[in-house]
Design a protein around this motif. Sequence first.
Motif, PDB file in Angstrom:
ATOM      1  N   UNK A 127       0.845  -1.200   0.000  1.00 26.60           N
ATOM      2  CA  UNK A 127       0.000   0.000   0.000  1.00 26.60           C
ATOM      3  C   UNK A 127       0.879   1.248   0.000  1.00 26.60           C
ATOM      4  N   UNK A 128       0.559   2.219  -0.857  1.00 25.82           N
ATOM      5  CA  UNK A 128       1.315   3.471  -0.826  1.00 25.82           C
ATOM      6  C   UNK A 128       0.668   4.433   0.182  1.00 25.82           C
ATOM      7  N   UNK A 129       1.202   5.639   0.258  1.00 19.53           N
ATOM      8  CA  UNK A 129       0.712   6.577   1.276  1.00 19.53           C
ATOM      9  C   UNK A 129      -0.753   6.965   1.065  1.00 19.53           C
ATOM     10  N   UNK A 130      -1.220   6.904  -0.180  1.00 20.53           N
ATOM     11  CA  UNK A 130      -2.625   7.276  -0.428  1.00 20.53           C
ATOM     12  C   UNK A 130      -3.568   6.131  -0.069  1.00 20.53           C
ATOM     13  N   UNK A 131      -2.998   4.947   0.206  1.00 32.05           N
ATOM     14  CA  UNK A 131      -3.838   3.806   0.555  1.00 32.05           C
ATOM     15  C   UNK A 131      -4.119   2.903  -0.623  1.00 32.05           C
ATOM     16  N   UNK A 132      -3.350   3.047  -1.696  1.00 35.72           N
ATOM     17  CA  UNK A 132      -3.587   2.259  -2.910  1.00 35.72           C
ATOM     18  C   UNK A 132      -2.581   1.117  -3.026  1.00 35.72           C
ATOM     19  N   UNK A 133      -3.097  -0.096  -3.181  1.00 32.88           N
ATOM     20  CA  UNK A 133      -2.259  -1.240  -3.568  1.00 32.88           C
ATOM     21  C   UNK A 133      -2.673  -1.563  -4.990  1.00 32.88           C
ATOM     22  N   UNK A 134      -1.954  -0.958  -5.930  1.00 29.99           N
ATOM     23  CA  UNK A 134      -2.320  -1.079  -7.333  1.00 29.99           C
ATOM     24  C   UNK A 134      -1.782  -2.398  -7.872  1.00 29.99           C
ATOM     25  N   UNK A 135      -2.591  -3.410  -7.732  1.00 28.14           N
ATOM     26  CA  UNK A 135      -2.182  -4.760  -8.124  1.00 28.14           C
ATOM     27  C   UNK A 135      -2.021  -4.826  -9.644  1.00 28.14           C
ATOM     28  N   UNK A 136      -0.986  -5.508 -10.084  1.00 27.59           N
ATOM     29  CA  UNK A 136      -0.755  -5.623 -11.531  1.00 27.59           C
ATOM     30  C   UNK A 136      -1.916  -6.353 -12.188  1.00 27.59           C
ATOM     31  N   UNK A 137      -2.357  -5.835 -13.333  1.00 32.21           N
ATOM     32  CA  UNK A 137      -3.453  -6.508 -14.021  1.00 32.21           C
ATOM     33  C   UNK A 137      -2.933  -7.229 -15.266  1.00 32.21           C
ATOM     34  N   UNK A 138      -3.651  -8.222 -15.686  1.00 34.10           N
ATOM     35  CA  UNK A 138      -3.290  -9.022 -16.863  1.00 34.10           C
ATOM     36  C   UNK A 138      -4.546  -9.250 -17.683  1.00 34.10           C
ATOM     37  N   UNK A 139      -4.382  -9.814 -18.853  1.00 30.51           N
ATOM     38  CA  UNK A 139      -5.547 -10.182 -19.659  1.00 30.51           C
ATOM     39  C   UNK A 139      -5.584 -11.706 -19.768  1.00 30.51           C
ATOM     40  N   UNK A 140      -6.760 -12.266 -19.482  1.00 26.96           N
ATOM     41  CA  UNK A 140      -6.910 -13.716 -19.528  1.00 26.96           C
ATOM     42  C   UNK A 140      -8.090 -14.087 -20.416  1.00 26.96           C
ATOM     43  N   UNK A 141      -8.234 -15.376 -20.643  1.00 28.21           N
ATOM     44  CA  UNK A 141      -9.277 -15.863 -21.536  1.00 28.21           C
ATOM     45  C   UNK A 141      -9.702 -17.257 -21.099  1.00 28.21           C
ATOM     46  N   UNK A 142     -10.960 -17.580 -21.327  1.00 22.36           N
ATOM     47  CA  UNK A 142     -11.476 -18.916 -21.022  1.00 22.36           C
ATOM     48  C   UNK A 142     -11.424 -19.733 -22.305  1.00 22.36           C
ATOM     49  N   UNK A 143     -10.742 -20.883 -22.245  1.00 20.15           N
ATOM     50  CA  UNK A 143     -10.682 -21.753 -23.429  1.00 20.15           C
ATOM     51  C   UNK A 143     -10.715 -23.203 -23.004  1.00 20.15           C
ATOM     52  N   UNK A 144     -11.666 -23.943 -23.524  1.00 18.03           N
ATOM     53  CA  UNK A 144     -11.785 -25.382 -23.267  1.00 18.03           C
ATOM     54  C   UNK A 144     -11.720 -25.700 -21.779  1.00 18.03           C
ATOM     55  N   UNK A 145     -12.484 -24.979 -20.996  1.00 14.42           N
ATOM     56  CA  UNK A 145     -12.568 -25.259 -19.567  1.00 14.42           C
ATOM     57  C   UNK A 145     -11.423 -24.708 -18.741  1.00 14.42           C
ATOM     58  N   UNK A 146     -10.467 -24.030 -19.360  1.00  7.51           N
ATOM     59  CA  UNK A 146      -9.313 -23.507 -18.625  1.00  7.51           C
ATOM     60  C   UNK A 146      -9.251 -21.986 -18.751  1.00  7.51           C
ATOM     61  N   UNK A 147      -8.729 -21.342 -17.701  1.00 11.24           N
ATOM     62  CA  UNK A 147      -8.465 -19.908 -17.797  1.00 11.24           C
ATOM     63  C   UNK A 147      -6.993 -19.739 -18.124  1.00 11.24           C
ATOM     64  N   UNK A 148      -6.710 -19.077 -19.218  1.00 14.18           N
ATOM     65  CA  UNK A 148      -5.309 -18.944 -19.616  1.00 14.18           C
ATOM     66  C   UNK A 148      -4.907 -17.481 -19.677  1.00 14.18           C
ATOM     67  N   UNK A 149      -3.647 -17.231 -19.324  1.00  9.35           N
ATOM     68  CA  UNK A 149      -3.111 -15.876 -19.392  1.00  9.35           C
ATOM     69  C   UNK A 149      -2.806 -15.566 -20.850  1.00  9.35           C
ATOM     70  N   UNK A 150      -3.393 -14.481 -21.344  1.00  7.82           N
ATOM     71  CA  UNK A 150      -3.211 -14.126 -22.748  1.00  7.82           C
ATOM     72  C   UNK A 150      -2.133 -13.063 -22.904  1.00  7.82           C
ATOM     73  N   UNK A 151      -2.160 -12.114 -21.969  1.00  6.48           N
ATOM     74  CA  UNK A 151      -1.293 -10.953 -22.121  1.00  6.48           C
ATOM     75  C   UNK A 151      -0.929 -10.433 -20.732  1.00  6.48           C
ATOM     76  N   UNK A 152       0.358 -10.470 -20.420  1.00 13.03           N
ATOM     77  CA  UNK A 152       0.807  -9.971 -19.114  1.00 13.03           C
ATOM     78  C   UNK A 152       1.225  -8.514 -19.273  1.00 13.03           C
TER      79      UNK A 152
END
Lengths: 289, 389
Positions: B361-386
Amino acid sequence: MIASLIQQVINGLLLGATYGLVGAGFAITYGISRVLNFAHGAFFVVGSYGVFALFNYFGLPLGIAFALGSLFVLPFAFVSYYVVIKPYGPDKGSTALLGTFGAAIVILEGLHRVFGGRLLVLPRMFDSPTITLLQDVHVSFDQAFVAFISIIVLGISLASLHWTGIGRRLRAIVQSPEAAQLIGIDPEPYRLLSFVLGSWLAGVAGAGLAFLAPIGTGNGLNMTFVAFVIVVLAGLGNIGGAVIIAFALAVIQALSSLYVRAEVSLAAPYLFMVLVLVVKPRGIFPTRA
Amino acid sequence: MSNAKSNSPRVAAIFGMVLLSSLIWRAIPATAQGTAPSGEPVVIGVVAPVSGDYASLGGDAINGINLAAEQINQKGGVLRRPLKIVVEDGASDPTTSLNAVTKLTTRDRVVAVMGTLCSSCTLAVLPAIKNANIPHVTIGDGSLRIVRAGNPNTFLLTDTDEARAQAVIDLVKNFFKATNLGILVSEKSEPGKTAQRVIEKGLAGTNVKVTSVIAPTNAPDYKPYLTTLRDAGAQVLFDGGSSGEEMAFILRQMQDLKMSIPTVGMLWVDTIVRNSSDEVASNYYFTTPYLPSFDAPEAKAFTAAYRAKFKKDPSKYSAIGYSGTWVLASAMELARSTNADAVTAQVRKVTWVGPLGKSDFDQSGLWNVATNIARYQKGELTLVYAVKR
């Protein structure tokens, strides 16, 4: 460009069939009972949940669930009539209006308790998803079927009002309750009939829309607003006018998303209502009564 | 004698080790010791949508919070007292959420609040939380306005709407290499409108044309809006703020209109999978800071524990709720009290590693968690773009 115009008009007309049922139901109820029924959207939602319950809990095929779902509205309409409309309307219209608000809250809260607050989704009725009319003009089977059934129900209801003895007596009460009484028509059973019929039409619309959008109690208020805009534009109590306006409103809504800014498009039906009321304060098709 | 002499340093060493162990034991928080908690419970209140448009997301977050509470109690509780979670339904509605917070702070006397998983609801409850002077950790609502509202006790734990929008810009430009983006914004969605603003600004002056339409929330028909985007030539569709159930219908209606273009959104995918076909769901890409396939040891441990308890995969909201609960409990241990000011000060200092990585957490109170792009394919969630932070 022509294809998109045709697509938007078709989108509007198909939704217009649902709006037509909602608007006609609201107008029938108002025409006879002289009460703006703000529980109308709640009856719409009962129809949607009825289909969901028949499909999910009773295992009925989707087509049969669609056919029977709206019947769930009937007991709600009967009870609402005897608790809210009969004791207060039509002479004490404002009390009855508040009563319909109360009935809406009770019905929607009850559905919320029974089904939980989550939005619900029904599967497609038809496996084959679309009909291609022209290049880039497509209609889903589900939407076409729902619109077709809605128009059939609407047509039968309007025809009954025009060409049956009961319908003629109902229209006589709409035109002049006092004159109808003078020629021996007791308005009471017809008030009940019109309230139940109007509410059932909302239920049929709700049953159809359950296949086209998520089911949730929030739809109730939205549809009450839609019904209100339709009957105010048509002229309070004009049933045929309400159907025409319902289709026009849905097409305007669809076309506005194509030609005006996104923010304006959402407000298009309401802007249209304001403009019409400035020019014609009693609506586009005011009743003689 | 000589034996006694030679033994004395050993006895002293053993005595010293026992003394040292005792001091270390006293210094270790109860949560790490595994002793049974007792006494009056430490109550954390949760306001989450149990009903309404985002109820399915609320359920995931509550599961994550309950899992954390169970683990914390197994390890000795908070301050050697049991941790109790009280949930109130915010119904994705600002007024209901405000009533829920008032109930928690006055009736239940909670020492901290988590919630509300709806940015406009959280903005509505901030004054009440400030008045109650208790720590507050969000559970997935990503508006930066929450930390900018000036409530020193509030902490934003999520990938922000701005970060999600930036991830979408990267995806459109670098992954899809698209030159035409359609944006469909849900009328009442604060995150949707924020993302729309950031994307339009971020792509202004580039070779990517952007067309935006606003659809009513819970619209009876999305086809008019989708037709507009189709006619504008959209190669990728971004949805801002529709619920999972709405998204299922949007994807269905795209299929009806023969719009076979990828769709990107900010929602966890399971509601869409549940309510549509695999074929339809596999066309949906979504922003997320967590995936069950993440292989960091802490993420794997969380995923395994969640699967064992709930017999299904956790979502990002489960991971966020779980992390927030652990951070609050750890901060109370470090503060050695539930005093709001002391706990608030410790939240920024807590070093806790979980499914979202190390708390930060920074001083403003934000924990800016890294975001990614994922996709559902054939029953699995896969990371598409980090996306790099």
